[in-house]
Design a protein around this motif. Structure first.
Motif, PDB file in Angstrom:
ATOM      1  N   MET A 227      19.675  22.019  96.468  1.00 49.04           N
ATOM      2  CA  MET A 227      20.228  21.120  95.457  1.00 49.04           C
ATOM      3  C   MET A 227      21.545  21.640  94.922  1.00 49.04           C
ATOM      4  O   MET A 227      21.631  22.760  94.460  1.00 49.04           O
ATOM      5  CB  MET A 227      19.240  21.052  94.291  1.00 49.04           C
TER       6      MET A 227
ATOM      7  N   VAL B 165       7.508  24.784  90.293  1.00 56.82           N
ATOM      8  CA  VAL B 165       7.890  24.711  91.701  1.00 56.82           C
ATOM      9  C   VAL B 165       8.325  26.094  92.193  1.00 56.82           C
ATOM     10  O   VAL B 165       7.888  26.568  93.244  1.00 56.82           O
ATOM     11  CB  VAL B 165       9.019  23.676  91.917  1.00 56.82           C
TER      12      VAL B 165
ATOM     13  N   PHE C  29       7.794  21.694  83.239  1.00 57.90           N
ATOM     14  CA  PHE C  29       6.714  21.076  84.007  1.00 57.90           C
ATOM     15  C   PHE C  29       7.036  20.842  85.473  1.00 57.90           C
ATOM     16  O   PHE C  29       6.165  20.494  86.241  1.00 57.90           O
ATOM     17  CB  PHE C  29       6.306  19.748  83.359  1.00 57.90           C
ATOM     18  N   THR C  30       8.310  21.019  85.851  1.00 56.49           N
ATOM     19  CA  THR C  30       8.632  20.814  87.254  1.00 56.49           C
ATOM     20  C   THR C  30       9.309  22.029  87.868  1.00 56.49           C
ATOM     21  O   THR C  30       8.777  22.648  88.772  1.00 56.49           O
ATOM     22  CB  THR C  30       9.533  19.570  87.430  1.00 56.49           C
TER      23      THR C  30
END
Lengths: 308, 426
Positions: free
Chosen positions: A1, A48, A43-44
């Motif tokens: 990303m 991850v 939360f992500t």
């Protein structure tokens, strides 16, 4: 990303006041995205990254994680269940993506006209998408029921004696799931295509008509190229969602009969949440992540080449 | 175009990373001593739909006015996962309900539970059915308060209509014969002689129990006869076929309560729902109980079952209170409290059984009472850290045999092979 920070082009010789103003603007910008970004972080993003780290450890959640290097991956590549799940996931994607795209486009073409009551049909096609997924799965299961289901009753009526057992047969369970998911998703992608169709300037069609192009040629040489950006978006979204399919399969077949419809995301759930092998299941999710990332990057590359 | 591409990337990434949240009950708030009462927290599943919990808690609060029990309600399907997550996070819920022995062995072996030998001794080991399942090298980390085992439910009216005797002393051969005899098709209504639910235990656990075999062994030749029986029933149309039952998500309750099945092997947990359904006027089925069909004709009854137990969390906020509660729940008081609503208690003595059969709506014939005292109850699945992985494999292969995609021999060979390689690492 990659994220690009867009810096405003500095005006020549910034006065101090201006620089202060610029910093303030940046700060204000950050505060606007902060609430959402914090949630995303907690939360992500962090989970991850933690999962990636866990891929190289053994962890049963009661004791401290233990570093095991590539052991999880060795186990994975040696296990039948992984290869079966990978194959099922790929087959599902290969069925789900083109079928949904084709149907969504056909429906969009059909419904892209000014008629009284056209809105009703658009809503009707879109409806499955907003229906509860569990309800969809249960109803389709009934339709697919081997002896008493309407689908097989119909097949018997038109003279097919050996109708498939659908969800109770290894060969037909995956097609059954694909049919259901195509039916469910096509409405959503139809709406995307409708938006794309309506953005095509009518002049193009008029010009093509003046040049004597047939309906087929107009479709092939005007509609398809003009829809390219929409198609690209649809393909990316569909591919990602196909590889992540979970809920529909769990409710419809729960991976059965045997392992014939077990997909990767379900294997991740079974091994991790079901049997407490968090390291191993993180390793599977890392592999899934890499697969999806590779495919998406490839799709972008192809798209970029087309745009040039 | 660049900007759209960026937007697409952003969208795709968000879609790709979107997490599916799972609903779970919120963790308990820190227990406070409100109005001088001790707040005891107990983890339960589906509190509204599992009346035994309310019966126990109300009973305990009535005799212990200084305690206020607060259920920590969790979705039944998520229960084991949720409890694992709670324990890993150092949750302080006092009493943890052990839904099955496989989870119990995992928590106990990981040192998440307190040893409660004193409680078990006070209740009395001899009276507690299946207490051995909780024995880990002489230490007990939970005490069972309920014990479900499998027996045969049958529809007395359908038996009368077919002119056959009550299902006494059945062997599997006699049972198959009987099921075929009871199967009928009258004015568009099909009645199946029996109904085998899709769970693998219907074939595998009973076979393991009656052969004295271990389901984690990696050798499953002993399943052969039981599979032949099950497939024979299916082929002859004496039971609903597996594929249909699975794709329609057939409810065993509906099958029995609507009179579509004359017999049904099922666990004792069904008794309380059946009583409730009759009370609510949802069914008028005239039912009885019989012992499970047997492999041998020697009058001995062997079946399988699984206990449910209470344990004390290692991080419990009120350990002593928790132990007191478990002692009461697993003892005679608790047993009578749940007997009143048709749940089978782990504590078995004559007075508890007598209490049980006083229930409104219970069949009172001798055969039903006999069904209630099986000779031998094996565990549905052995207590072992290998059980969860084995369970998954046995279930997958069970499906393939039952839908007719693999022969019994091939299916069993595959079970042997997979359990050996994937679980036992041989």
């Amino acid at each position: 990303m990659t994220t690009e920070t867009i810096t405003p082009t500095p005006a020549p010789a910034l006065s101090r006041g201006n620089r202060k103003q610029a910093r303030r603007n940046t700060l204000i910008g950050w505060t606007f995205i902060l609430p959402n970004f914090l949630g995303f972080l907690a939360f992500t993003l962090i989970p991850v990254l933690a999962a990636f780290a866990l891929s190289f450890m053994e962890w049963t959640s009661f004791s401290a994680p233990k570093w095991v290097g590539l052991a999880n991956f060795q186990r994975m590549f040696a296990s039948d269940s992984f290869w079966i799940a990978l194959r099922n996931t790929v087959v599902y994607a290969l069925g789900h993506v083109p079928l949904t795209m084709a149907l969504a486009l056909i429906l969009a073409m059909l419904l892209n006209r000014k008629l009284k009551g056209i809105g009703f049909f658009r809503v009707a096609i879109f409806f499955p998408y907003i229906t509860s997924l569990v309800a969809v799965a249960v109803v389709w299961n009934m339709l697919f029921s081997p002896d008493t289901g309407p689908i097989n009753q119909f097949l018997h009526a038109v003279g097919i004696a050996e109708a498939p057992g659908w969800t109770s047969s290894s060969d037909w369970a995956l097609p059954a799931v694909i049919i259901t998911s195509v039916w469910r998703d096509m409405g959503y992608y139809m709406v995307l295509y409708l938006a794309g169709l309506q953005a095509i300037p009518t002049e193009l069609y008029e010009a093509a008509e003046v040049d004597g192009a047939s309906a087929w040629q107009r479709f092939w040489n005007v509609t398809i190229p003009s829809l390219r950006p929409t198609t690209f978006f649809v393909v990316v979204m569909l591919t990602v969602s196909s590889f992540k399919v979970f809920d529909l399969i769990v409710v419809m077949t729960n991976g059965g009969p045997g392992r014939s419809t077990t997909v990767l995301s379900q294997l991740i759930y079974q091994e991790g949440i079901g049997e407490g092998k968090f390291g191993y299941s993180s390793a599977i999710s890392l592999v899934l992540f890499i697969i999806v990332l590779t495919i998406t990057v490839l799709q972008f590359k192809i798209q970029q080449r087309r745009e040039r | 175009m660049k900007r759209t591409t960026l937007a697409v990337i952003a969208l795709a990434v968000t879609a790709g990373l979107g997490l599916t949240g799972c609903a779970g009950a919120a963790g308990p708030a820190e227990p406070q001593a409100a109005d001088g009462k001790t707040k005891l927290t107990v983890s339960v599943w589906n509190y509204a739909g599992t009346p035994e919990f309310k019966a126990l808690f109300d009973g305990y609060e009535a005799s212990h006015p200084n305690v206020d029990i607060e259920p920590v309600d969790i979705l039944a399907d998520d229960y084991p996962q949720k409890v694992t997550t709670m324990l890993a996070g150092g949750d302080t819920t006092d009493v943890l309900t052990m839904k099955n022995v496989i989870d119990y062995s995992r928590y106990a072996n990981n040192g998440q539970l307190q040893e409660i030998n004193s409680v078990v001794d006070k209740v009395g080991k001899d009276n507690l059915a299946s207490i051995d399942a909780f024995d880990i090298n002489g230490k007990y980390f939970a005490a069972p308060y309920r014990q479900d085992f499998w027996l045969l439910y049958y529809n007395k009216d359908l038996f009368k209509a077919a002119g056959v005797e009550d299902p006494k002393d059945l062997t599997w051969e006699k049972y198959t014969e009987l099921a075929k005899k009871l199967t009928s098709q009258a004015d568009g209504k099909k009645v199946y002689g029996t109904y085998h639910h899709i769970w693998r235990s219907v074939v595998q656990a009973i076979s393991a129990a009656q052969n004295g075999a271990d389901q984690n062994s990696g050798e499953y030749g002993y399943f052969q006869d039981q599979y032949n029986t099950a497939l024979d029933l299916q082929k002859s149309g004496a039971t609903l076929d597996f594929g249909t039952a699975k794709s329609q998500k057939t409810s065993y309750r509906t099958m029995f309560e609507s009179g579509q099945a004359a017999m049904m092997p099922m666990g004792t947990w069904y008794i309380s729902s059946l009583l409730q359904a009759k009370k609510d006027g949802k069914t008028n089925v005239n039912w009885g109980l019989a012992p499970m069909p047997q492999k041998n004709d020697d009058g001995k009854v062997t079946t399988f079952g699984s206990p449910t137990a209470f344990a004390v969390n290692k991080n419990a906020a009120h350990s002593d209170e928790a132990k007191k509660f478990i002692e009461w729940a697993a003892g005679e008081e608790g047993a009578k409290a749940i007997s009143k609503i048709g749940v089978v208690p782990a504590l078995q003595n004559d007075s508890v059984t007598a209490e049980y059969f006083k229930l409104d709506g219970m069949p009172t014939d001798e055969l039903s009472k006999k069904a209630f005292t099986p000779g031998d109850t094996a565990l549905e699945m052995p207590v072992s850290d290998k059980s969860a992985a084995t369970d998954k494999i046995l279930n997958q292969e069970h499906e393939l045999i039952m839908v007719g995609e693999k022969s019994v021999t091939d299916g069993i060979a595959e079970m042997d092979k997979r359990v050996k390689s994937e679980v036992l690492g041989q």
